[in-house]
Design a protein around this motif. Structure first.
Motif, PDB file in Angstrom:
ATOM      1  N   VAL B 268     -24.870  19.696   0.451  1.00 40.00           N
ATOM      2  CA  VAL B 268     -24.028  19.852  -0.739  1.00 40.00           C
ATOM      3  C   VAL B 268     -24.536  18.977  -1.890  1.00 40.00           C
ATOM      4  O   VAL B 268     -24.589  19.421  -3.041  1.00 40.00           O
ATOM      5  N   LEU B 270     -27.672  17.846  -2.452  1.00 38.68           N
ATOM      6  CA  LEU B 270     -28.933  18.355  -3.005  1.00 38.68           C
ATOM      7  C   LEU B 270     -28.717  19.677  -3.736  1.00 38.68           C
ATOM      8  O   LEU B 270     -29.228  19.890  -4.826  1.00 38.68           O
ATOM      9  N   LEU B 271     -27.925  20.567  -3.135  1.00 39.28           N
ATOM     10  CA  LEU B 271     -27.712  21.875  -3.761  1.00 39.28           C
ATOM     11  C   LEU B 271     -26.943  21.741  -5.068  1.00 39.28           C
ATOM     12  O   LEU B 271     -27.256  22.418  -6.052  1.00 39.28           O
ATOM     13  N   SER B 272     -25.921  20.862  -5.081  1.00 37.08           N
ATOM     14  CA  SER B 272     -25.121  20.759  -6.291  1.00 37.08           C
ATOM     15  C   SER B 272     -25.964  20.241  -7.457  1.00 37.08           C
ATOM     16  O   SER B 272     -25.842  20.732  -8.578  1.00 37.08           O
ATOM     17  N   HIS B 274     -29.139  20.627  -7.653  1.00 39.91           N
ATOM     18  CA  HIS B 274     -30.092  21.693  -7.928  1.00 39.91           C
ATOM     19  C   HIS B 274     -29.496  22.748  -8.855  1.00 39.91           C
ATOM     20  O   HIS B 274     -30.158  23.261  -9.747  1.00 39.91           O
TER      21      HIS B 274
END
Lengths: 94, 431
Positions: B268, B270-272, B274
């Motif tokens: 979450v 890293l993706l957020s 990103h």
């Protein structure tokens, strides 16, 4: 309210988060499940955790090659995902 | 000539304070990455914080892509001066230390933003704050981060629990320990990359405001180096109180839950970033731990502990803001260098006071994993009540005259100890 919440980004985070954040542990669990019943010497290829203590489950039957292949595939995907995560951190793309 | 020297002194004070904040950020957030690994004994407590410290250090050097100021888009960049930065930093540090004392994992970034917003409000009024930015970049993510993390970690844990049913426990334990260490390491690395850069951004801002470097300068190497080291040192000391709450207080966690929680946190976070929807590391990590309790059949979540935490999260912005604003009032009431030194003195004295209180019931690597019982929880609440009073006194709105007189003693003491005091402050925090 739509000014304050970027619904698009939120949706992406939620979907990708569920896929990766829940999918990886699930794959990892699946990999371990497929390996279960094996002797530890089948494991080291993809699961370093099983390496140091051989002979823990000698009584149980070895997995079929199919199961072993499935397990390795699962764990390789997991390791690949971690490597991708590392790459994202290093490349500053976050 | 004297003015130039004074300016240098102020700049040095701001840099030292920014590094002190970086340090508190490190030890406050160790638990985000390592609490579950410590709780499940996948790693020894000392090993865990050492690993986390090294990864934070490495992470700080990995990328400078976002070495922008944290205040960007939240306060008007035009109104940021050295006194405002100092007041904001002091607000952030004091709130960080108070929440650490209570063992509450709260967002260091929010504390910093709160301090800055408060200082700007005191300096120029509401016009200096970009409220849309505050709501969309701080308040809404704060609300959503734990929900997303609970959902992701809950689902992950549930899947893992289903899939590993019937598998011998020693096998799952061995496997998931490694998975847990791997995912926790990723969280540490991401934390180093993200959070060390916030302090670097602030120091750079101060250097530019003080005229020490040109406005278009990159981050000097010594800034990167000192920020990375300050954060790693803080991480290594370990915020054992916060680690204890995260690892033992919320949920009784096993290796499967720990692995699912840490993977959820890493994914979450890293993706957020990103997708450009930045979420607080602390809120995500805490949500993940809660989720691992929600998703595990038969696991018990201590919602009372979680509730206390949510209250602290809601208070972070206004409370740090009040301290920041108060510091700015002190600065302007006294004026000039003396005001600056007074605020620095307030920081040193309150840090020392919080440290002294923390010694009454020390939590360290030896007792971090002790059983969590409700009586202990009540104990911790009692401590909360007393420090709450002390905090209330300090952050109550004080008229300017009263401020001046109440700070008088502080100035005197600062006048005598300001030299060694600068050195003593981090040491006081250290233990």
């Amino acid at each position: 309210m739509s000014d304050f919440i970027e619904w698009g980004a939120l949706g992406q985070v939620l979907v990708a988060g569920v896929l990766v954040g829940a999918g990886i542990p699930a794959l990892f669990a699946l990999g371990l499940r497929l390996l279960a019943g094996t002797t530890a010497d089948a494991a080291p290829a993809a699961d370093p955790g099983a390496a140091p203590e051989p002979g823990a489950a000698t009584a149980t039957p070895r997995p079929t090659p199919l199961r072993l292949a499935g397990a390795v595939l699962c764990l390789v995907v997991v390791v690949g995902a971690v490597a991708t995560g590392l790459f994202v951190v290093v490349s500053g793309g976050h | 000539m004297i003015e130039a020297v004074t300016e240098m002194l102020l700049l040095a004070l701001v840099v030292v304070t920014a590094l002190a904040f970086d340090f508190t950020n490190g030890f406050h957030d160790t638990g985000n990455a390592m609490a579950t690994s410590i709780a499940t004994r996948a790693l020894k407590p000392k090993t865990a914080v050492a690993l986390s410290a090294v990864l934070n250090l490495v992470g700080a050097f990995l990328s400078l892509a976002v070495a922008a100021t944290i205040a960007k888009g939240i306060v008007d960049a035009q109104v940021i001066t050295l006194p405002v930065v100092l007041a904001g930093l002091v607000g952030g540090i004091i709130w960080n230390l108070l929440t650490w004392l209570l063992g509450i994992p709260s967002s260091s970034s929010h504390a910093l933003v709160g301090g800055m917003v408060g200082a700007v409000l005191a300096a120029v009024g509401t016009s200096g704050v970009l409220w849309t930015g505050v709501v969309s970049k701080v308040l809404v993510p704060a609300l959503l981060a734990p929900l997303i993390a609970i959902a992701v970690a809950g689902l992950g844990t549930w899947c893992v629990a289903k899939l590993t049913r019937g598998v011998p426990q020693d096998l799952t334990n061995r496997g998931f320990r490694w998975g847990q260490i791997g995912s926790a390491s990723l969280v540490s690395l991401a934390h180093g990359t993200n959070d060390a850069q916030k302090s670097m951004g602030i120091i750079l801002l101060a250097l530019i405001a003080g005229g020490a470097v040109p406005a278009d300068a990159g981050v000097p190497l010594w800034v990167i180096l000192s920020c990375a080291i300050a954060m790693a040192l803080g991480t290594y000391l370990g915020g054992w109180r916060v680690i204890r709450t995260l690892g033992k207080g919320l949920v009784e966690i096993d290796t499967r839950q720990g692995m699912a929680a840490e993977t959820s946190s890493a994914a979450v976070i890293l993706l957020s970033s990103h997708f450009g929807f930045s979420l607080s590391t602390t809120h995500v990590a805490t949500g993940s731990v809660l989720g691992s309790g929600v998703g595990m059949p038969g696991a018990k979540v201590r919602w009372s502990v979680a509730g206390r935490m949510f209250v602290a999260w809601a208070l972070t912005l206004p409370a740090a803001g009040l301290v920041g604003a108060l510091c700015h009032w002190i600065e302007s009431a006294i004026g000039g260098t003396a005001g600056f030194l007074a605020v620095f003195g307030v920081l040193v004295i309150s840090s020392a006071a919080i440290w002294v209180v923390s010694r009454r019931k020390p939590v360290d690597h030896t007792n971090v994993n002790e059983e969590w019982d409700e009586a202990k929880g009540a104990d911790i609440e009692a401590v909360a009540a007393t420090t709450g009073e002390a905090g209330g006194e300090r952050i109550a709105p004080v008229p300017a005259v009263a401020t001046a007189s109440s700070v008088g003693p502080a100035i005197e003491s600062v006048g005598t100890i300001s030299g060694p005091g600068t050195d003593a402050a981090p040491k006081g925090d250290v233990r």
